[in-house]
Each structure stands twice: as C-alpha cells, then as structure tokens.
Design an enzyme around this catalytic site. Structure first.
Site, PDB file in Angstrom:
ATOM      1  N   SER A  38       0.847  -1.185   0.000  1.00  0.00           N
ATOM      2  CA  SER A  38       0.000   0.000   0.000  1.00  0.00           C
ATOM      3  C   SER A  38       0.888   1.243   0.000  1.00  0.00           C
ATOM      4  O   SER A  38       1.891   1.303   0.715  1.00  0.00           O
ATOM      5  CB  SER A  38      -0.897  -0.008   1.243  1.00  0.00           C
ATOM      6  OG  SER A  38      -1.701   1.139   1.298  1.00  0.00           O
ATOM      7  N   ALA A  39       0.534   2.212  -0.840  1.00  0.00           N
ATOM      8  CA  ALA A  39       1.271   3.474  -0.992  1.00  0.00           C
ATOM      9  C   ALA A  39       2.584   3.321  -1.749  1.00  0.00           C
ATOM     10  O   ALA A  39       3.399   4.242  -1.766  1.00  0.00           O
ATOM     11  CB  ALA A  39       1.531   4.144   0.362  1.00  0.00           C
ATOM     12  N   SER A 110      -2.207  -7.660  -3.767  1.00  0.00           N
ATOM     13  CA  SER A 110      -2.064  -9.090  -4.118  1.00  0.00           C
ATOM     14  C   SER A 110      -0.815  -9.674  -3.449  1.00  0.00           C
ATOM     15  O   SER A 110       0.166  -9.971  -4.117  1.00  0.00           O
ATOM     16  CB  SER A 110      -2.030  -9.292  -5.631  1.00  0.00           C
ATOM     17  OG  SER A 110      -1.171  -8.406  -6.301  1.00  0.00           O
TER      18      SER A 110
END
Length: 208
Positions: A38-39, A110
């Site tokens: 994430s990010a 994922s």
C-alpha cells in the site's frame, strides 16, 4: 446460504477469433498486473498508464480497489481467505478484458505469490494464451509509511487495523517479475514509459 457450484453448463465459444479481433483493433490483449505494498505507487502508475494508452488510441481499463471492492467484491473482507478470493476474481475479470484485446491494468497489493501465479496460469491456459505481465512496484517500508496518504500504516501500527499487509500480514515480493519499478528512484512518467517500452518490445502494442 451455502453456495453451490454451477452444474450442467457448457462453454459456448464466440464466432470472433482472437486473431481476428486483434487485427481489427490493432493491438493484442494482455493483463498488466501491478503488485506492491500500500502506498508504493501502484494505482498512481496504473492511472497514468491508462491515460497514456488511451491517448495512443489503445483500449485499456484499470481495475483497482475502488472499482472492485465497492462492487464485484463488496462481499469480501480482508482475512486471508477473502484476500485469496478477491485476487481469484480479479484474475478472472482481467482475463475477460485481455481476451477482448483490451489491456487490463490491475493495481492490487495481491500479497501472495501463489495467488498471482494462479492469475498467470489462467492467462497461460487461455486459447490462445494471453500475456500476463507482472509489475513489481517496489518501495521500502520506510518510504511507504512516510507517504501513507490514507493514514493506514499509522492505524496499523496503533493496532486499529488488523491483517494489514507489511505490518501485521505478510507481503511476498515477486521473484521474477517482468517489470521491476522502484518508486523511490523513478517518477510516475518514467515508470509509465518503462511499461510502454516493454509492451512495444513484446509486440503487444504497436511502437509509436
């Protein structure tokens, strides 16, 4: 309610061949699968890539948490089993887009190698096989925590979010991705150019 598998179904192929569709549209179908923490920059790059491809008059469509988690997969949580099913469904949907000779751009954490390999296998088993291009959007945990645009890492560190990838849940980095992008070293434009160069080199889109 207990779900049951469909029975007494028969696959009915269409009349348009993959080759005919590709010739008429002037491009091949493929899935460009962005994976990373994430990010890390997955959605940002995928969004910019989608715009760049459309500006080249090439068919593409981006799949990410915003247009999948609020619709197709809104019944799924973030526990390990739900994460597996989330990616399985995305693999199937991206295959449909790719088989239509569109470029499916998926931007999802994922986190598990096995799930990404299952999506790759779906494309390999398609007749004819369709390209599956894994793009590892790589950024150190210190960098993504510093970016943290939604404050998710801060909440995960405080124990407010359970099963958060990179903090309280594992992320299995790709071992041999087709494309490796280090977003602490390149900007979005350079990342997009790298993906487009790969697509042109492999003959998936025409060189322009």
């Amino acid at each position: 309610m207990t779900a049951t598998k469909a029975t007494n179904i028969t696959f009915h192929p269409g009349a348009v061949t993959q080759e005919e569709r590709a010739q008429l549209l002037g491009q091949q179908g493929a899935t460009v699968w962005f994976t990373g923490l994430s990010a890390s920059g997955k959605s940002t790059i995928a969004t910019a890539l989608e715009q760049a491809l459309l500006n080249k008059k090439l068919h593409s469509f981006r799949l990410d948490g915003d247009n999948v988690r609020f619709g197709l997969n809104k019944d799924l949580g973030f526990d390990p089993a739900s994460r597996v099913e989330n990616i399985r469904r995305i693999g199937e949907v991206s295959l449909l887009f790719a088989s239509s000779c569109s470029l499916a751009l998926t931007a999802f954490i994922s986190p598990y190698i096995a799930d990404r390999e299952l999506a790759r296998e779906l494309h390999a088993k398609h007749n004819p096989p369709l390209p599956f291009i894994e793009v590892f959007v790589d950024a150190p945990i210190s960098v993504v925590e510093q970016r943290d645009p939604k404050g998710l890492y801060k909440k995960a560190r405080a124990g407010e979010i359970k099963e958060f990838t990179g903090i309280s849940a594992p992320y299995e980095a790709p071992e041999n991705p087709e494309i490796h992008i280090k977003t602490d070293e390149v900007d979005v434009t350079q990342a997009v150019e790298k993906v487009i160069a790969y697509l042109e080199e492999k003959g998936i889109i025409p060189a322009q």
